[in-house]
Motif scaffolding. Structure first.
Motif, PDB file in Angstrom:
ATOM      1  N   SER A 160       0.836  -1.211   0.000  1.00  0.00           N
ATOM      2  CA  SER A 160       0.000   0.000   0.000  1.00  0.00           C
ATOM      3  C   SER A 160       0.871   1.262   0.000  1.00  0.00           C
ATOM      4  O   SER A 160       0.528   2.248  -0.659  1.00  0.00           O
ATOM      5  CB  SER A 160      -0.963   0.000   1.183  1.00  0.00           C
ATOM      6  N   TYR A 206       0.599   4.221  -2.819  1.00  0.00           N
ATOM      7  CA  TYR A 206       0.470   5.649  -2.527  1.00  0.00           C
ATOM      8  C   TYR A 206       1.563   6.444  -3.240  1.00  0.00           C
ATOM      9  O   TYR A 206       1.300   7.514  -3.795  1.00  0.00           O
ATOM     10  CB  TYR A 206       0.520   5.920  -1.016  1.00  0.00           C
ATOM     11  N   ARG A 257      -2.711   6.677  -4.594  1.00  0.00           N
ATOM     12  CA  ARG A 257      -3.945   6.076  -4.094  1.00  0.00           C
ATOM     13  C   ARG A 257      -3.744   4.593  -3.853  1.00  0.00           C
ATOM     14  O   ARG A 257      -2.838   3.979  -4.390  1.00  0.00           O
ATOM     15  CB  ARG A 257      -5.070   6.276  -5.089  1.00  0.00           C
ATOM     16  N   ILE A 317      -4.920  10.083  -1.821  1.00  0.00           N
ATOM     17  CA  ILE A 317      -4.230  11.079  -0.992  1.00  0.00           C
ATOM     18  C   ILE A 317      -4.839  12.452  -1.267  1.00  0.00           C
ATOM     19  O   ILE A 317      -4.822  12.935  -2.395  1.00  0.00           O
ATOM     20  CB  ILE A 317      -2.713  11.089  -1.272  1.00  0.00           C
ATOM     21  N   PRO A 356       3.497   7.859   5.230  1.00  0.00           N
ATOM     22  CA  PRO A 356       3.143   6.446   5.130  1.00  0.00           C
ATOM     23  C   PRO A 356       3.718   5.647   6.297  1.00  0.00           C
ATOM     24  O   PRO A 356       4.379   6.191   7.181  1.00  0.00           O
ATOM     25  CB  PRO A 356       3.776   6.025   3.801  1.00  0.00           C
ATOM     26  N   SER A 366      -2.696   5.747   6.190  1.00  0.00           N
ATOM     27  CA  SER A 366      -3.749   5.450   5.224  1.00  0.00           C
ATOM     28  C   SER A 366      -4.541   6.707   4.874  1.00  0.00           C
ATOM     29  O   SER A 366      -4.799   7.547   5.734  1.00  0.00           O
ATOM     30  CB  SER A 366      -4.705   4.406   5.807  1.00  0.00           C
ATOM     31  N   HIS A 401      -6.320  12.398   6.950  1.00  0.00           N
ATOM     32  CA  HIS A 401      -5.649  11.100   6.993  1.00  0.00           C
ATOM     33  C   HIS A 401      -4.992  10.867   8.351  1.00  0.00           C
ATOM     34  O   HIS A 401      -4.591  11.816   9.024  1.00  0.00           O
ATOM     35  CB  HIS A 401      -4.569  11.020   5.922  1.00  0.00           C
TER      36      HIS A 401
END
Length: 173
Positions: free
Chosen positions: A39, A43, A48, A54, A60, A114, A120
């Motif tokens: 993931s 990103y 995404r 985002i 992250p 995430s 976020h």
């Protein structure tokens, strides 16, 4: 404090960020090791992960370990100097699952690193991060921080195996 921040597709920057305040049950973790998840790569390369786009700069990192640096006044399970694995999911405590004690199934989980919610929940790719005591699992002994950082992906794999049922003698992908 320095942090690794994704601003958009292939736009990764090392920035200075303020440390978060600690709440009653807060734990400040000196991040010592982190794993790069698929993931995190999505990103970075695509901005995404599926429908999670985002919308603001994102730190992250949800596979990480560290050392407790500071604790809030109500914290009892960990203390400064403890080595910990961090559960990246912060459950809501109010949904049906949380009320039944099944916090791993929380309908409103807020997940570190995430873009699933806005604003976020920033992740662990920084020098230190504030988490809740409930997210901390102390690790005894001298287990390397790099090994402790694998607790999250290992737990996902073990859960998948449990759901699959008996695998002895079977081929799996």
């Amino acid at each position: 404090m320095r942090a690794c921040v994704i601003h958009g597709v292939e736009d990764l920057r090392l920035e200075e960020r303020p440390s978060e305040a600690l709440g009653e049950h807060g734990v400040r973790v000196r991040v010592r090791a982190g794993g790069i998840c698929g993931s995190d790569l999505h990103y970075y390369y695509e901005g995404r992960v599926g429908n999670f786009v985002i919308k603001e700069p994102l730190i992250p990192g949800h596979e990480f370990s560290g050392e407790v640096a500071e604790v809030g006044p109500a914290v009892r399970r960990v203390k400064p100097g403890d080595r910990i694995a961090v559960n990246p999911g912060r459950s809501c405590g109010h949904c049906e699952f949380c009320r039944r004690g099944e916090i791993n199934l929380c309908a409103n989980v807020f997940f570190m690193g995430s873009a699933s919610k806005f604003p976020h929940m920033q992740g662990g790719f920084r020098e230190s991060v504030a988490v809740e005591e409930s997210q901390c699992t102390p690790v005894a002994g001298k287990v390397p921080f790099t090994t402790i950082a694998f607790a999250e992906p290992l737990s996902v794999a073990l859960h998948a195996i449990k759901l699959a049922g008996p695998l002895i003698g079977k081929r799996v992908l």
